[in-house]
Design a protein around this motif. Structure first.
Motif, PDB file in Angstrom:
ATOM      1  N   ARG A  13       0.892  -1.363   0.158  1.00 13.68           N
ATOM      2  CA  ARG A  13       0.142  -0.095  -0.253  1.00 13.68           C
ATOM      3  C   ARG A  13       1.162   1.498  -0.144  1.00 13.68           C
ATOM      4  O   ARG A  13       1.036   1.790  -1.063  1.00 13.68           O
ATOM      5  CB  ARG A  13      -0.825   0.454   1.612  1.00 13.68           C
ATOM      6  CG  ARG A  13      -2.082   1.296   0.992  1.00 13.68           C
ATOM      7  CD  ARG A  13      -2.686   1.114   2.540  1.00 13.68           C
ATOM      8  NE  ARG A  13      -1.690   1.055   3.529  1.00 13.68           N
ATOM      9  CZ  ARG A  13      -2.179   1.696   4.489  1.00 13.68           C
ATOM     10  NH1 ARG A  13      -1.078   2.771   3.818  1.00 13.68           N
ATOM     11  NH2 ARG A  13      -1.167   1.799   6.002  1.00 13.68           N
ATOM     12  N   TRP A  16       2.318   1.597  -3.244  1.00 12.88           N
ATOM     13  CA  TRP A  16       1.414   2.467  -4.303  1.00 12.88           C
ATOM     14  C   TRP A  16       1.120   4.329  -3.902  1.00 12.88           C
ATOM     15  O   TRP A  16       1.346   4.827  -4.325  1.00 12.88           O
ATOM     16  CB  TRP A  16       0.101   1.747  -4.034  1.00 12.88           C
ATOM     17  CG  TRP A  16       0.710   0.815  -5.214  1.00 12.88           C
ATOM     18  CD1 TRP A  16       0.329  -0.686  -5.865  1.00 12.88           C
ATOM     19  CD2 TRP A  16       0.108   1.208  -6.723  1.00 12.88           C
ATOM     20  NE1 TRP A  16       0.225  -0.843  -6.599  1.00 12.88           N
ATOM     21  CE2 TRP A  16       1.012   0.120  -7.553  1.00 12.88           C
ATOM     22  CE3 TRP A  16       0.806   2.273  -7.446  1.00 12.88           C
ATOM     23  CZ2 TRP A  16       0.540   0.294  -9.320  1.00 12.88           C
ATOM     24  CZ3 TRP A  16       1.209   2.090  -9.337  1.00 12.88           C
ATOM     25  CH2 TRP A  16       1.598   1.020  -9.302  1.00 12.88           C
ATOM     26  N   THR A  20       1.441   7.035  -6.189  1.00 13.89           N
ATOM     27  CA  THR A  20       0.951   7.917  -6.963  1.00 13.89           C
ATOM     28  C   THR A  20       0.624   9.073  -6.570  1.00 13.89           C
ATOM     29  O   THR A  20       0.524  10.380  -7.292  1.00 13.89           O
ATOM     30  CB  THR A  20      -0.142   7.227  -5.793  1.00 13.89           C
ATOM     31  OG1 THR A  20      -0.887   5.754  -6.676  1.00 13.89           O
ATOM     32  CG2 THR A  20      -1.578   8.474  -6.730  1.00 13.89           C
ATOM     33  N   SER A 283      -5.194  -5.545  -5.092  1.00 15.95           N
ATOM     34  CA  SER A 283      -5.544  -5.040  -6.425  1.00 15.95           C
ATOM     35  C   SER A 283      -7.339  -4.005  -4.767  1.00 15.95           C
ATOM     36  O   SER A 283      -6.488  -2.313  -5.724  1.00 15.95           O
ATOM     37  CB  SER A 283      -6.417  -4.919  -7.200  1.00 15.95           C
ATOM     38  OG  SER A 283      -7.486  -6.498  -7.047  1.00 15.95           O
ATOM     39  N   GLY A 284      -7.427  -4.243  -4.677  1.00 21.91           N
ATOM     40  CA  GLY A 284      -8.288  -3.281  -3.231  1.00 21.91           C
ATOM     41  C   GLY A 284      -6.848  -2.574  -2.204  1.00 21.91           C
ATOM     42  O   GLY A 284      -7.231  -1.297  -2.308  1.00 21.91           O
ATOM     43  N   ARG A 286      -4.146  -1.544  -3.901  1.00 24.67           N
ATOM     44  CA  ARG A 286      -3.194  -0.507  -4.732  1.00 24.67           C
ATOM     45  C   ARG A 286      -4.939   0.593  -4.703  1.00 24.67           C
ATOM     46  O   ARG A 286      -4.145   1.836  -5.124  1.00 24.67           O
ATOM     47  CB  ARG A 286      -3.232  -1.142  -5.692  1.00 24.67           C
ATOM     48  CG  ARG A 286      -3.124   0.163  -7.144  1.00 24.67           C
ATOM     49  CD  ARG A 286      -2.998  -0.832  -8.452  1.00 24.67           C
ATOM     50  NE  ARG A 286      -2.736   0.572  -9.060  1.00 24.67           N
ATOM     51  CZ  ARG A 286      -2.186   0.168 -10.553  1.00 24.67           C
ATOM     52  NH1 ARG A 286      -1.612  -1.268 -11.085  1.00 24.67           N
ATOM     53  NH2 ARG A 286      -2.065   0.920 -11.486  1.00 24.67           N
ATOM     54  N   VAL A 287      -6.309   0.138  -4.698  1.00 21.43           N
ATOM     55  CA  VAL A 287      -7.150   1.138  -4.900  1.00 21.43           C
ATOM     56  C   VAL A 287      -7.467   2.402  -3.687  1.00 21.43           C
ATOM     57  O   VAL A 287      -7.276   3.139  -3.799  1.00 21.43           O
ATOM     58  CB  VAL A 287      -8.224   0.803  -5.605  1.00 21.43           C
ATOM     59  CG1 VAL A 287      -9.429   1.404  -5.507  1.00 21.43           C
ATOM     60  CG2 VAL A 287      -8.133   0.240  -6.627  1.00 21.43           C
ATOM     61  N   GLU A 288      -6.868   1.645  -2.951  1.00 22.18           N
ATOM     62  CA  GLU A 288      -6.933   1.961  -1.440  1.00 22.18           C
ATOM     63  C   GLU A 288      -5.880   3.688  -1.647  1.00 22.18           C
ATOM     64  O   GLU A 288      -6.012   4.248  -1.170  1.00 22.18           O
ATOM     65  CB  GLU A 288      -7.048   1.462  -0.242  1.00 22.18           C
ATOM     66  CG  GLU A 288      -7.402   1.750   1.156  1.00 22.18           C
ATOM     67  CD  GLU A 288      -7.097   0.320   1.711  1.00 22.18           C
ATOM     68  OE1 GLU A 288      -6.069   0.735   1.990  1.00 22.18           O
ATOM     69  OE2 GLU A 288      -7.496  -0.292   2.137  1.00 22.18           O
ATOM     70  N   GLU A 290      -4.594   4.680  -4.393  1.00 25.30           N
ATOM     71  CA  GLU A 290      -4.488   5.938  -4.562  1.00 25.30           C
ATOM     72  C   GLU A 290      -5.302   6.720  -4.546  1.00 25.30           C
ATOM     73  O   GLU A 290      -5.251   7.729  -4.767  1.00 25.30           O
ATOM     74  CB  GLU A 290      -4.863   5.159  -6.483  1.00 25.30           C
ATOM     75  CG  GLU A 290      -3.486   4.749  -7.619  1.00 25.30           C
ATOM     76  CD  GLU A 290      -3.979   3.614  -8.054  1.00 25.30           C
ATOM     77  OE1 GLU A 290      -3.088   3.606  -9.528  1.00 25.30           O
ATOM     78  OE2 GLU A 290      -4.988   3.436  -8.320  1.00 25.30           O
ATOM     79  N   ALA A 291      -6.119   6.233  -3.904  1.00 20.87           N
ATOM     80  CA  ALA A 291      -7.417   7.427  -3.632  1.00 20.87           C
ATOM     81  C   ALA A 291      -7.638   7.819  -3.091  1.00 20.87           C
ATOM     82  O   ALA A 291      -7.024   9.338  -2.630  1.00 20.87           O
ATOM     83  CB  ALA A 291      -9.241   6.194  -3.779  1.00 20.87           C
TER      84      ALA A 291
END
Ligand SMILES: Cc1ncc(C[n+]2csc(CCOP(=O)(O)OP(=O)(O)O)c2C)c(N)n1
Length: 318
Positions: A13, A16, A20, A283-284, A286-288, A290-291
């Motif tokens: 995490r 990322w 990001t 992927s969860g 990464r999304v977290e 990036e958000a």
């Protein structure tokens, strides 16, 4: 190397988040939204993240002009960092310092620093302070191979060795110092070899491998906290972008520019098995990540810029 699921998730995490943050910073810089210079550590994420994950709340870091990853990995707030880059008064330095002057003492971040080599001097001072106050913590001083050739690097390593200070000297050998490739300005093949001259251990690690970095810093930090003195860690890594954003990188061949991003610590971690984390968990995360960073950038971009009349504030005492 076995690693807990919790640590694997944290490393992934954070890598990322750092990536990001810098991709967004690069975009916004290109758009003209960020004043001053920014220096990115894209490709070097495993160094900052692997090293800082070996530290606790009472430990400190000192950083460089290329410090976004170090600050984020040690727990600095991405919103306040972004606000600083955008020169907004909510930033860490009220928007006056920019990218190279981010500090969060409460989180153990003693500062990014535009003066090459100073992270070693400041880190050695902080380690002396810990020793005098008998605190069971340590310092990681980040620097580049260019900084390793400065006078203060020698002075700091010598003093830290004599007094057995609780410090880890962490060199990110990213193949360049400004526009000069390693061999042009470093006299030895391995920076870590220089530790022998000071009488403490020197270790070379693969800076693309977050687990190897984490293991090396964990061992060095434990030694430092236990009174065993300094370690010099040299992480072999690669700086994807130029020295500063906008650097045309004419000193790199076209082939190198085309293949630079092959050196990818995040991809490497995935290929290593990512500590056993399944693809959907990755992927969860990464999304977290990036958000969180995207939200911080949008928040900072939306803040009012300080009025011109504030230019004189905080310049003189009283
Ligand atoms: C004392 C000092 N000398 C020179 C500079 C100009 N300068 C900025 S970055 C840099 C190169 C630093 O290289 P390195 O330590 O390898 O770090 P990297 O940029 O690779 O992260 C130089 C010479 C400076 N900022 N401070």
């Amino acid at each position: 190397m076995t690693v807990s699921t919790e640590l694997a998730a944290r490393l992934y995490r954070l890598m990322w988040e750092v990536r990001t943050f810098e991709l967004i910073a690069a975009d916004r810089y290109r758009e003209g939204d960020l004043p001053g210079f920014i220096h990115l550590s894209l490709g070097q994420e495993a160094c900052a993240v692997g090293a800082c994950a070996a530290l606790g709340a009472g430990d400190f870091i000192t950083s460089t002009h290329r410090g976004h990853g170090h600050c984020l990995a040690k727990g600095a707030d991405p919103r306040l960092m972004m606000a600083e880059l955008f020169a907004k008064s909510a930033g860490y330095g009220k928007g006056r310092g920019g990218s190279m002057h981010i500090a969060d003492v409460a989180m153990g971040v003693l500062g990014a620093n535009g003066i090459v080599g100073q992270s070693l001097g400041l880190g050695t001072g902080a380690a002396l302070s810990l020793q005098i106050r008998k605190e069971p913590h340590c310092v990681v001083a980040f620097f580049g191979e260019g900084a390793s050739g400065t006078g203060i690097a020698h002075e700091a390593m010598n003093m830290a060795a004599i007094w057995k200070l609780p410090i880890v000297f962490f060199c990110e050998a990213n193949r360049y110092a400004e526009l000069s490739p390693y061999a042009v300005h470093v006299s030895v093949e391995r920076i870590a070899d220089r530790a022998a001259a000071y009488g403490f251990p020197g270790v070379t690690v693969d800076g693309e491998d977050v687990l190897a970095v984490h293991a090396a810093v964990t061992e060095a930090a434990e030694r430092a906290r236990a009174g065993g003195g300094p370690t010099l860690i040299e992480a072999r890594t690669y700086r994807w972008h130029g020295h500063y954003e906008g650097d045309p990188q004419v000193y790199k061949t076209q082939a190198e520019r085309d293949t630079g991003t092959d050196f990818d610590p995040i991809l490497r971690f995935e290929r290593q098995g990512a500590g056993g984390l399944p693809a959907d968990a990755l992927s969860g995360l990464r999304v977290e990540a990036e958000a969180r960073i995207r939200e911080a950038a949008e928040w900072a971009a939306g803040l009012q810029s300080p009025p011109a009349s504030a230019i004189g504030e905080d310049v003189y005492a009283g």
